[in-house]
Design a protein around this motif. Structure first.
Motif, mmCIF file in Angstrom:
data_model
loop_
_atom_site.group_PDB
_atom_site.id
_atom_site.type_symbol
_atom_site.label_atom_id
_atom_site.label_comp_id
_atom_site.label_asym_id
_atom_site.label_seq_id
_atom_site.Cartn_x
_atom_site.Cartn_y
_atom_site.Cartn_z
ATOM 1 N N GLU A 193 -55.029 37.031 0.527
ATOM 2 C CA GLU A 193 -53.921 36.268 1.104
ATOM 3 C C GLU A 193 -54.198 35.923 2.557
ATOM 4 N N MET A 194 -54.748 36.894 3.292
ATOM 5 C CA MET A 194 -55.020 36.659 4.709
ATOM 6 C C MET A 194 -56.159 35.658 4.883
ATOM 7 N N SER A 195 -57.185 35.765 4.048
ATOM 8 C CA SER A 195 -58.329 34.860 4.196
ATOM 9 C C SER A 195 -57.918 33.416 3.927
ATOM 10 N N ARG A 196 -57.022 33.205 2.969
ATOM 11 C CA ARG A 196 -56.552 31.848 2.680
ATOM 12 C C ARG A 196 -55.812 31.269 3.876
ATOM 13 N N TYR A 197 -54.958 32.075 4.461
ATOM 14 C CA TYR A 197 -54.201 31.596 5.618
ATOM 15 C C TYR A 197 -55.130 31.294 6.794
ATOM 16 N N ILE A 198 -56.105 32.170 7.022
ATOM 17 C CA ILE A 198 -57.024 31.958 8.148
ATOM 18 C C ILE A 198 -57.778 30.639 7.977
ATOM 19 N N VAL A 199 -58.312 30.396 6.783
ATOM 20 C CA VAL A 199 -59.065 29.164 6.551
ATOM 21 C C VAL A 199 -58.174 27.948 6.746
ATOM 22 N N ALA A 200 -56.978 27.984 6.175
ATOM 23 C CA ALA A 200 -56.054 26.852 6.312
ATOM 24 C C ALA A 200 -55.700 26.609 7.777
ATOM 25 N N LYS A 201 -55.444 27.678 8.513
ATOM 26 C CA LYS A 201 -55.076 27.542 9.925
ATOM 27 C C LYS A 201 -56.236 26.971 10.735
ATOM 28 N N ILE A 202 -57.446 27.414 10.444
ATOM 29 C CA ILE A 202 -58.608 26.895 11.172
ATOM 30 C C ILE A 202 -58.779 25.402 10.894
ATOM 31 N N ILE A 203 -58.660 25.009 9.626
ATOM 32 C CA ILE A 203 -58.789 23.581 9.303
ATOM 33 C C ILE A 203 -57.749 22.775 10.077
ATOM 34 N N TRP A 204 -56.519 23.247 10.072
ATOM 35 C CA TRP A 204 -55.443 22.537 10.784
ATOM 36 C C TRP A 204 -55.737 22.435 12.277
ATOM 37 N N GLU A 205 -56.102 23.554 12.884
ATOM 38 C CA GLU A 205 -56.355 23.564 14.331
ATOM 39 C C GLU A 205 -57.538 22.667 14.691
ATOM 40 N N GLU A 206 -58.586 22.712 13.888
ATOM 41 C CA GLU A 206 -59.755 21.877 14.179
ATOM 42 C C GLU A 206 -59.436 20.392 14.022
ATOM 43 N N MET A 207 -58.609 20.068 13.054
ATOM 44 C CA MET A 207 -58.250 18.664 12.848
ATOM 45 C C MET A 207 -57.401 18.124 13.993
ATOM 46 N N GLN A 208 -56.694 19.008 14.678
ATOM 47 C CA GLN A 208 -55.864 18.563 15.795
ATOM 48 C C GLN A 208 -56.702 18.054 16.971
ATOM 49 N N LYS A 209 -57.979 18.405 16.987
ATOM 50 C CA LYS A 209 -58.864 17.934 18.052
ATOM 51 C C LYS A 209 -59.178 16.443 17.912
ATOM 52 N N HIS A 210 -58.955 15.913 16.724
ATOM 53 C CA HIS A 210 -59.246 14.497 16.475
ATOM 54 C C HIS A 210 -57.961 13.696 16.700
ATOM 55 N N THR A 211 -57.662 13.504 17.971
ATOM 56 C CA THR A 211 -56.375 12.905 18.351
ATOM 57 C C THR A 211 -56.273 11.427 18.000
ATOM 58 N N ASP A 212 -57.378 10.818 17.613
ATOM 59 C CA ASP A 212 -57.337 9.400 17.253
ATOM 60 C C ASP A 212 -56.872 9.165 15.821
ATOM 61 N N ILE A 213 -56.672 10.246 15.049
ATOM 62 C CA ILE A 213 -56.215 10.081 13.671
ATOM 63 C C ILE A 213 -54.718 9.774 13.679
ATOM 64 N N LYS A 214 -54.393 8.522 13.457
ATOM 65 C CA LYS A 214 -52.999 8.066 13.477
ATOM 66 C C LYS A 214 -52.813 6.994 12.412
ATOM 67 N N GLU A 215 -51.571 6.846 11.970
ATOM 68 C CA GLU A 215 -51.278 5.761 11.042
ATOM 69 C C GLU A 215 -51.507 4.429 11.748
ATOM 70 N N PRO A 216 -52.124 3.471 11.075
ATOM 71 C CA PRO A 216 -52.364 2.175 11.717
ATOM 72 C C PRO A 216 -51.049 1.459 12.011
ATOM 73 N N GLU A 217 -51.033 0.736 13.116
ATOM 74 C CA GLU A 217 -49.845 -0.036 13.501
ATOM 75 C C GLU A 217 -49.812 -1.343 12.716
ATOM 76 N N LEU A 218 -48.632 -1.696 12.248
ATOM 77 C CA LEU A 218 -48.473 -2.987 11.591
ATOM 78 C C LEU A 218 -48.544 -4.114 12.609
ATOM 79 N N ASP A 219 -49.013 -5.244 12.155
ATOM 80 C CA ASP A 219 -49.047 -6.427 13.009
ATOM 81 C C ASP A 219 -47.630 -6.749 13.502
ATOM 82 N N ASP A 220 -47.509 -7.100 14.783
ATOM 83 C CA ASP A 220 -46.193 -7.389 15.374
ATOM 84 C C ASP A 220 -45.457 -8.493 14.619
#
Length: 292
Positions: free
Chosen positions: A249-276
């Motif tokens: 149970e702990m290992s699953r949480y650790i892996v999931a948390k690491i993936i989440w935290e590492e993905m937060q470093k990619h601040t350019d990942i955003k939903e594309p803006e619709l054309d005005d």
């Protein structure tokens, strides 16, 4: 429950696996761990939806570990909230005849994630410097130039293969694939208990293979080769994380948390803006649909 810091598990300098615990002995209950995992699952699922729309990155999750280290159940639990289109799991077994007609990385290239998706490798390209080192006779199946017998497999052969893997991962990261590698660090005693459970519980009989015991006899060889592979291939762009795996149970949480935290470093990942112009006409589109 103690906070999880990804840097506590990340391999940033040479490690000695004997000095790394296989259990955090966290005081939290299994229910608390599962609740924490549920929170991260939901976040990762929402992130993957945004990634799909952003369409710039793929994510490769590599899982390695001895038999019974919990890779299968971890995949099931960590990624179960994902949209099925957003994650693909590949379990690499003994190469088949077609795969052996290509270089050892070929089948892994074919399984890489598309942009916007996650791919999980359950056993990975690292089998080619782990199982093949414990059983170098397997290299003979690759029909390589200059390798006529096991005696031709020199230390330089393994050094070259490590460099090829580093090059492979560098190429991936330079072309938009985020690579995160997890070694499930299981104790030999915990493996013994889990193998016994496979024999004692009828519903788990199908998981047992006598080959598991033969590989267990080579435990120390595997530990030596895992340690060497991790030390030689953990890089800033494709890091290894050593995950205590005695507590599933702990290992699953650790892996999931690491993936989440590492993905937060990619601040350019955003939903594309619709054309005005499209946004300006929302009222008109709504009216059009309402009148149908």
């Amino acid at each position: 429950m103690k906070a999880i810091n990804p840097d506590d598990f990340k391999v940033i300098k040479e490690i000695d696996l004997l000095q790394i615990p296989t259990n955090l002995f966290n005081e939290a209950s299994d229910d608390a761990k599962e609740d924490k995992l549920d929170e991260v699952q939901a976040k990762l699922s929402a992130l993957q939806d945004v990634m799909y729309a952003h369409n710039r990155y793929g994510v490769l999750i590599c899982l390695q570990g001895m038999d019974t280290s919990g890779k299968d159940s971890l995949i099931r639990e960590v990624f179960k909230e994902f949209n099925p289109r957003g994650v693909v799991v590949h379990s690499f077994k003994t190469p088949n005849s077609t795969e052996l007609e290509h270089d050892y990385l070929w089948r892994h290239y074919l399984a890489l994630p598309e942009k916007g998706k996650f791919a999980v490798f359950n056993r990975t390209h690292y089998e080619n410097v782990l199982v093949t080192r414990v059983h170098p006779e397997y290299i003979m199946n690759e029909n390589l130039p200059g390798i006529e017998s096991v005696d031709d497999i020199t230390p330089e052969f393994w050094e070259n293969r490590m460099q090829q893997i580093r090059n492979f991962e560098e190429h991936l990261t330079q072309n938009g694939t985020i690579v995160l590698k997890f070694y499930m660090h299981l104790s030999k005693e915990e493996q013994r208990k889990r193998l016994l459970r496979r024999l004692e519980k009828e519903e788990h009989h199908w998981k047992f293979s006598p080959g598991d015991l033969k590989e267990r006899d080579r435990w120390q060889d595997y530990m030596n080769y895992y340690q060497e592979a991790i030390n030689k291939t953990s890089t800033e762009n494709a890091p290894w994380y050593v995950i205590p795996a005695d507590d599933k149970e702990m290992s699953r949480y650790i892996v999931a948390k690491i993936i989440w935290e590492e993905m937060q470093k990619h601040t350019d990942i955003k939903e594309p803006e619709l054309d005005d112009k499209i946004k300006m006409n929302f009222a008109m589109y709504k009216e059009q649909l309402t009148k149908e």
